[in-house]
Motif scaffolding. Sequence first.
Motif, PDB file in Angstrom:
ATOM      1  N   SER A   1      28.001  42.797  47.501  1.00  0.00           N
ATOM      2  CA  SER A   1      29.272  42.072  47.614  1.00  0.00           C
ATOM      3  C   SER A   1      30.418  43.035  47.938  1.00  0.00           C
ATOM      4  O   SER A   1      30.356  44.222  47.642  1.00  0.00           O
ATOM      5  CB  SER A   1      29.570  41.282  46.332  1.00  0.00           C
ATOM      6  N   THR A   2      31.453  42.489  48.579  1.00  0.00           N
ATOM      7  CA  THR A   2      32.623  43.267  48.996  1.00  0.00           C
ATOM      8  C   THR A   2      33.887  42.608  48.472  1.00  0.00           C
ATOM      9  O   THR A   2      34.066  41.397  48.619  1.00  0.00           O
ATOM     10  CB  THR A   2      32.694  43.341  50.536  1.00  0.00           C
ATOM     11  N   ILE A   3      34.759  43.432  47.887  1.00  0.00           N
ATOM     12  CA  ILE A   3      36.060  42.959  47.419  1.00  0.00           C
ATOM     13  C   ILE A   3      37.130  43.670  48.242  1.00  0.00           C
ATOM     14  O   ILE A   3      37.179  44.902  48.278  1.00  0.00           O
ATOM     15  CB  ILE A   3      36.277  43.269  45.916  1.00  0.00           C
ATOM     16  N   GLY A   4      37.994  42.913  48.907  1.00  0.00           N
ATOM     17  CA  GLY A   4      39.024  43.488  49.762  1.00  0.00           C
ATOM     18  C   GLY A   4      40.155  44.136  48.984  1.00  0.00           C
ATOM     19  O   GLY A   4      40.316  43.931  47.777  1.00  0.00           O
ATOM     20  N   ALA A   5      40.942  44.912  49.691  1.00  0.00           N
ATOM     21  CA  ALA A   5      42.080  45.624  49.110  1.00  0.00           C
ATOM     22  C   ALA A   5      43.021  44.663  48.397  1.00  0.00           C
ATOM     23  O   ALA A   5      43.284  43.560  48.869  1.00  0.00           O
ATOM     24  CB  ALA A   5      42.841  46.374  50.200  1.00  0.00           C
ATOM     25  N   ASN A   6      43.505  45.086  47.228  1.00  0.00           N
ATOM     26  CA  ASN A   6      44.500  44.353  46.448  1.00  0.00           C
ATOM     27  C   ASN A   6      44.048  42.979  45.951  1.00  0.00           C
ATOM     28  O   ASN A   6      44.865  42.180  45.514  1.00  0.00           O
ATOM     29  CB  ASN A   6      45.815  44.204  47.217  1.00  0.00           C
ATOM     30  N   ALA A   7      42.763  42.672  46.018  1.00  0.00           N
ATOM     31  CA  ALA A   7      42.258  41.414  45.462  1.00  0.00           C
ATOM     32  C   ALA A   7      42.183  41.538  43.945  1.00  0.00           C
ATOM     33  O   ALA A   7      42.119  42.649  43.402  1.00  0.00           O
ATOM     34  CB  ALA A   7      40.882  41.097  46.037  1.00  0.00           C
ATOM     35  N   THR A   8      42.197  40.410  43.260  1.00  0.00           N
ATOM     36  CA  THR A   8      42.068  40.372  41.798  1.00  0.00           C
ATOM     37  C   THR A   8      40.866  39.517  41.436  1.00  0.00           C
ATOM     38  O   THR A   8      40.724  38.397  41.927  1.00  0.00           O
ATOM     39  CB  THR A   8      43.335  39.788  41.150  1.00  0.00           C
ATOM     40  N   ILE A   9      40.018  40.051  40.547  1.00  0.00           N
ATOM     41  CA  ILE A   9      38.868  39.309  40.031  1.00  0.00           C
ATOM     42  C   ILE A   9      39.170  38.961  38.583  1.00  0.00           C
ATOM     43  O   ILE A   9      39.195  39.831  37.719  1.00  0.00           O
ATOM     44  CB  ILE A   9      37.568  40.141  40.116  1.00  0.00           C
ATOM     45  N   VAL A  10      39.446  37.678  38.319  1.00  0.00           N
ATOM     46  CA  VAL A  10      39.689  37.238  36.955  1.00  0.00           C
ATOM     47  C   VAL A  10      38.358  37.310  36.201  1.00  0.00           C
ATOM     48  O   VAL A  10      37.304  36.927  36.730  1.00  0.00           O
ATOM     49  CB  VAL A  10      40.285  35.820  36.932  1.00  0.00           C
ATOM     50  N   CYS A  11      38.401  37.801  34.992  1.00  0.00           N
ATOM     51  CA  CYS A  11      37.182  38.065  34.216  1.00  0.00           C
ATOM     52  C   CYS A  11      36.351  36.816  33.970  1.00  0.00           C
ATOM     53  O   CYS A  11      36.847  35.696  34.001  1.00  0.00           O
ATOM     54  CB  CYS A  11      37.536  38.735  32.899  1.00  0.00           C
TER      55      CYS A  11
ATOM     56  N   THR B   1      40.031  42.150  35.589  1.00  0.00           N
ATOM     57  CA  THR B   1      40.601  41.863  34.273  1.00  0.00           C
ATOM     58  C   THR B   1      39.437  41.723  33.297  1.00  0.00           C
ATOM     59  O   THR B   1      38.282  41.629  33.718  1.00  0.00           O
ATOM     60  CB  THR B   1      41.437  40.567  34.269  1.00  0.00           C
ATOM     61  N   ASN B   2      39.712  41.715  31.991  1.00  0.00           N
ATOM     62  CA  ASN B   2      38.609  41.502  31.051  1.00  0.00           C
ATOM     63  C   ASN B   2      38.956  40.534  29.919  1.00  0.00           C
ATOM     64  O   ASN B   2      38.119  40.221  29.098  1.00  0.00           O
ATOM     65  CB  ASN B   2      38.038  42.814  30.509  1.00  0.00           C
ATOM     66  N   VAL B   3      40.182  40.043  29.878  1.00  0.00           N
ATOM     67  CA  VAL B   3      40.592  39.053  28.870  1.00  0.00           C
ATOM     68  C   VAL B   3      41.331  37.935  29.600  1.00  0.00           C
ATOM     69  O   VAL B   3      42.178  38.196  30.452  1.00  0.00           O
ATOM     70  CB  VAL B   3      41.511  39.688  27.795  1.00  0.00           C
ATOM     71  N   ILE B   4      41.023  36.698  29.239  1.00  0.00           N
ATOM     72  CA  ILE B   4      41.649  35.533  29.893  1.00  0.00           C
ATOM     73  C   ILE B   4      43.118  35.376  29.501  1.00  0.00           C
ATOM     74  O   ILE B   4      43.954  35.029  30.321  1.00  0.00           O
ATOM     75  CB  ILE B   4      40.879  34.231  29.527  1.00  0.00           C
ATOM     76  N   ASN B   5      43.445  35.642  28.239  1.00  0.00           N
ATOM     77  CA  ASN B   5      44.798  35.377  27.735  1.00  0.00           C
ATOM     78  C   ASN B   5      45.368  36.611  27.018  1.00  0.00           C
ATOM     79  O   ASN B   5      45.594  36.585  25.816  1.00  0.00           O
ATOM     80  CB  ASN B   5      44.793  34.160  26.809  1.00  0.00           C
ATOM     81  N   PRO B   6      45.626  37.692  27.738  1.00  0.00           N
ATOM     82  CA  PRO B   6      46.069  38.925  27.086  1.00  0.00           C
ATOM     83  C   PRO B   6      47.469  38.800  26.464  1.00  0.00           C
ATOM     84  O   PRO B   6      48.355  38.147  27.011  1.00  0.00           O
ATOM     85  CB  PRO B   6      46.076  39.939  28.227  1.00  0.00           C
ATOM     86  N   ARG B   7      47.614  39.425  25.311  1.00  0.00           N
ATOM     87  CA  ARG B   7      48.904  39.564  24.640  1.00  0.00           C
ATOM     88  C   ARG B   7      48.950  40.958  24.051  1.00  0.00           C
ATOM     89  O   ARG B   7      47.974  41.430  23.466  1.00  0.00           O
ATOM     90  CB  ARG B   7      49.062  38.547  23.502  1.00  0.00           C
ATOM     91  N   SER B   8      50.084  41.605  24.154  1.00  0.00           N
ATOM     92  CA  SER B   8      50.245  42.950  23.625  1.00  0.00           C
ATOM     93  C   SER B   8      50.051  42.981  22.113  1.00  0.00           C
ATOM     94  O   SER B   8      49.457  43.905  21.571  1.00  0.00           O
ATOM     95  CB  SER B   8      51.635  43.481  23.979  1.00  0.00           C
ATOM     96  N   HIS B   9      50.512  41.955  21.424  1.00  0.00           N
ATOM     97  CA  HIS B   9      50.491  41.948  19.958  1.00  0.00           C
ATOM     98  C   HIS B   9      49.223  41.311  19.359  1.00  0.00           C
ATOM     99  O   HIS B   9      49.109  41.213  18.143  1.00  0.00           O
ATOM    100  CB  HIS B   9      51.738  41.229  19.424  1.00  0.00           C
TER     101      HIS B   9
END
Length: 189
Positions: free
Chosen positions: A108-118, A84-92
């Motif tokens: 470093s290794t990131i496993g399948a389907n993991a999420t890295i918050v920005c 991700t690249n924004v903490i609080n995304p909003r479309s508008h």
Amino acid sequence: MEITIHSSAIVDEGAKIGKGTKIWHFAHICSGAKIGEYCSFGQNVFIANDVIIGSNVKVQNNVSIYDSVTLEDDVFCGPSMVFTNVINPRSHVTRKNEYKRTILRKGSTIGANATIVCGNEIGEYSMVGAGSVVTKNVKPYALIVGVPARQIGWVCQCGEKISFKYDYTECIHCKKKYILKNEFCQLLS
């Protein structure tokens, strides 16, 4: 060694790509991306403009690497993992000036389907388990899993789990030696 680009991939003019790199089916590399040597990008990978990627990086299928992400040498990104690249995304609400820098340190290794918050740093040679959600910085050599991700142990540079009976250990697989100092794992030279 030549760069390999599949005929269905799109590499925008201006992208910097190192020798020996392979870009597979339906990938898209934006013009501002900087990519090192001998990398591999699987099917449906997207790499934005403000992205820096070191050498020998492997990015598996269906990964999007958005602006403000840096991957150092020897990083592995498993299939369908998410940045991700924004903490609080909003479309508008436009928040492109609020992107948080994320960095994955060497090996470093990131496993399948993991999420890295920005806004987080993933330590060198750490391992994030499949499906985990990383919400804070990860220590070097840490093994983390879960939602939210939490540390459950340590891993060697070779990727095998190591454990400390005292403040010193040796990997039974590759014989590298480590010390545990101030709650951080360090490779002994």
